[in-house]
Motif scaffolding. Structure first.
Motif, mmCIF file in Angstrom:
data_model
loop_
_atom_site.group_PDB
_atom_site.id
_atom_site.type_symbol
_atom_site.label_atom_id
_atom_site.label_comp_id
_atom_site.label_asym_id
_atom_site.label_seq_id
_atom_site.Cartn_x
_atom_site.Cartn_y
_atom_site.Cartn_z
ATOM 1 N N UNK A 4 0.825 -1.192 -0.080
ATOM 2 C CA UNK A 4 -0.047 0.219 -0.384
ATOM 3 C C UNK A 4 0.803 1.082 -0.194
ATOM 4 N N UNK A 5 1.506 1.171 0.522
ATOM 5 C CA UNK A 5 2.580 2.489 0.691
ATOM 6 C C UNK A 5 4.404 2.529 -0.229
ATOM 7 N N UNK A 6 4.040 2.330 -1.584
ATOM 8 C CA UNK A 6 5.223 1.952 -1.938
ATOM 9 C C UNK A 6 5.042 3.024 -2.854
ATOM 10 N N UNK A 7 6.269 3.874 -2.772
ATOM 11 C CA UNK A 7 6.226 4.698 -3.120
ATOM 12 C C UNK A 7 5.685 5.232 -4.579
ATOM 13 N N UNK A 8 5.141 6.070 -5.486
ATOM 14 C CA UNK A 8 4.997 6.667 -6.636
ATOM 15 C C UNK A 8 5.889 8.040 -6.996
ATOM 16 N N UNK A 68 10.690 2.073 -4.777
ATOM 17 C CA UNK A 68 11.138 2.413 -5.869
ATOM 18 C C UNK A 68 11.855 2.889 -6.235
ATOM 19 N N UNK A 69 12.995 2.578 -7.781
ATOM 20 C CA UNK A 69 14.308 2.540 -7.827
ATOM 21 C C UNK A 69 14.306 3.232 -9.364
ATOM 22 N N UNK A 70 15.837 3.888 -9.184
ATOM 23 C CA UNK A 70 16.276 4.331 -10.235
ATOM 24 C C UNK A 70 17.222 4.593 -10.946
ATOM 25 N N UNK A 71 17.687 3.801 -12.123
ATOM 26 C CA UNK A 71 19.169 3.495 -11.987
ATOM 27 C C UNK A 71 19.378 5.093 -12.954
#
Length: 227
Positions: free
Chosen positions: A42-46, A76-79
């Motif tokens: 539910x609390x996955x960052x968008x 939430x992961x970013x390259x």
């Protein structure tokens, strides 16, 4: 015989109470773990690429030339590819925005940072955390953690949000590598080198200060001890 019963009954009863108490603690831990696992979804960052780029610049002082989202279960992961002011070459990173459960447990995030830095000092190629830049707000004294507000995942399956909340954010060094199950053939030399690496890792973990590992004490549904 009566005396024997009087003597043994309290012992048996006490043992039963201990067993019941231990069973209740295990049940409570499992309940907490199930609850936290539901919260992670539910609390996955968008987070948009634009927002991620903005965090890299404002909180870590990184001028981003390339950024793309990575698959993630509950974070939430970013390259990220970019350059610091004064540098002449670009570096690669992973920007990690922790889910709500881990963000509410900063001791766990601090312990992760401490462990990664420890292994880095022990000469392991690892995704060590990058410290915040001097651009960070002076009231935020976390050396490796930025606190940022983002939209959390909607729970209705649609696009409507449930408001913003604060998430823990880290910038980690990018480490090149491949998955072992994708290597063919799996040679005896590679297996031996993998075993040597794991042995060296185990020895390095023995040197990690116990006090700094306290943040890892938590109830997690994926804990192998629950298998």
């Amino acid at each position: 015989m009566k005396g024997f019963l009087k003597l043994t009954l309290p012992i048996v009863t006490g043992a039963a109470f201990v067993t019941i108490a231990q069973s209740r603690r295990r049940k409570n831990k499992k309940t907490n773990a199930i609850r936290d696992e539901a919260r992670r979804k539910v609390e996955k960052p968008m987070v948009t690429e634009s927002e991620a780029r903005d965090v890299c610049a404002k909180r870590f002082g990184l001028r981003v030339s390339q950024i793309k989202g990575l698959e993630s279960y509950d974070d939430a992961n970013f390259y990220v590819k970019g350059m610091y002011q004064g540098d002449t070459t670009e570096k690669r990173f992973v920007l990690k925005i922790h889910n709500g459960v881990e963000s509410d447990n900063p001791d766990f995030v601090r312990a992760s940072n401490a462990l990664f830095n420890h292994l880095s000092r022990e000469d392991f190629r690892i995704s060590a955390p990058v410290p915040l830049s001097t651009l960070v707000n002076v009231n935020d004294n976390e050396k490796f953690i930025a606190w940022c507000e983002f939209q959390r995942r909607p729970t209705d399956g649609g696009t409507s949000g449930n408001g913003k909340r604060r998430f823990a954010v880290r910038l980690l060094k990018f480490v090149d590598g491949g998955l072992m199950n994708e290597i063919s053939p799996l040679t005896p030399r590679l297996v031996r080198e993998s075993g040597e690496f794991l042995g060296r890792l185990r020895s390095a973990l023995d040197l990690f200060p116990t006090k700094q590992s306290e943040g890892f004490c938590r109830d997690h549904l994926w804990d192998l001890r629950r298998m």
